[in-house]
Design an enzyme around this catalytic site. Sequence first.
Site, PDB file in Angstrom:
ATOM      1  N   CYS A  93       0.826  -1.213   0.000  1.00  0.00           N
ATOM      2  CA  CYS A  93       0.000   0.000   0.000  1.00  0.00           C
ATOM      3  C   CYS A  93       0.862   1.265   0.000  1.00  0.00           C
ATOM      4  CB  CYS A  93      -0.985  -0.047   1.161  1.00  0.00           C
ATOM      5  SG  CYS A  93      -2.444   0.988   0.890  1.00  0.00           S
ATOM      6  N   HIS A 130      -3.877  -5.300  -0.052  1.00  0.00           N
ATOM      7  CA  HIS A 130      -3.536  -5.862   1.258  1.00  0.00           C
ATOM      8  C   HIS A 130      -3.586  -7.390   1.255  1.00  0.00           C
ATOM      9  CE1 HIS A 130      -3.228  -2.263   3.836  1.00  0.00           C
ATOM     10  NE2 HIS A 130      -3.977  -1.733   2.883  1.00  0.00           N
ATOM     11  N   GLU A 137      -2.541  -9.341   3.488  1.00  0.00           N
ATOM     12  CA  GLU A 137      -2.829  -9.892   4.826  1.00  0.00           C
ATOM     13  C   GLU A 137      -4.323 -10.018   5.065  1.00  0.00           C
ATOM     14  OE1 GLU A 137      -3.613  -5.667   5.468  1.00  0.00           O
ATOM     15  OE2 GLU A 137      -2.120  -6.773   4.332  1.00  0.00           O
TER      16      GLU A 137
END
Length: 367
Positions: A252, A337, A339
């Site tokens: 990001c 993202h 994760e």
Amino acid sequence: MKNRVLRKLVLADGQEYLGKSFGAVKEVTMELVFNTSMVGYQEIISDPSYTDQCVIMTYPLLGNYGMNDDDYETITPTISGMICRDYNDEPSNYRSTRTLSEVMEEYGIVGLSDIDTRKLGRHIRDYGSCLAIITDAECTKEEALKKIAAYNVPHDAVSRVSTKEKYTLETENEKFHVVAIDCGMKRNITRMMVKKGCRVTVVPWNTGAEEILSMKPDGVFISNGPGDPTDVKEAIETIKNIKGKCPIFGICLGHQIISLAYGAETYKLKFGHRGGNHPVKNLLTDKLEITSQNHSYAVNSKTVEGTGLEVTHINLLDNTVEGVRCVKDKVASVQYHPESAPGPQDSSYLFDVFLNMMEEGKEQKNA
């Protein structure tokens, strides 16, 4: 829950919305953005990337599963506010320990419900993110617009949310040592690296290259975070001085910082990308990933050529750059993202890409 009082939302273009309060009751001016996720409001409200922003949740219901003790993405949330159509203060979930309103009140986060979020979300989509104020219902439009006009957009968000001191997260069966530059890092990023056998040393956003390299890391990670990437000049300079000396992975804001360090440029999107259903094409595999995203800025694809970077991923909604790499320097980054907190898990393989770069780096050192 306290009696919910009437409050007013006023946009910089003069639009007004009357709603009911939850969370903290105070006046706040902030940037207004929207998120299309259907779940995950706990992760959203505790994501440091939302610092100084108020999020319109286009899915109508908030609060229905409460807040638990495990899913926070930061210890101290810094989001300015949340807006929804319906707020539920009687959560039904075995993991819930508090209500959303209680948490928002503790951290000074304003909430506004009973708003036509379909209309408001479409307005932002059509005209772009904008400044807005949540204030007393009695405040006139003229007074509200004066307050918005007097608001100075902060440029120090990263320094406010980054760790102030270095700390280390240990792991069992350590395979790699990663130095993570914290620009407002989500906790699930370090959780995933620790699970994969990485001892993670987290350092403040403005830590210099010399200090980082003195820790002898197998790889350097640069995190997500809030605001304009050109505001964090120290982090850009750090990456300039590390690239080529150590594998680097960014997510990001980290992706934008890496791109700037190589000489590419960034720009602000009309209304950003925020949600858990953004389709991204991996140009290296021709596979499609459904991704979780939260960002206002993007890398200008026309400025990547000649920098040493190549574009590896694109957003299929608007063809914006979603990933870059430099094979020679063992550098890779993505705009979204992997994760996935909250969001789909299509992109978790990217942590393995980072591990493979570090393994190759180790083999080259030992050759």
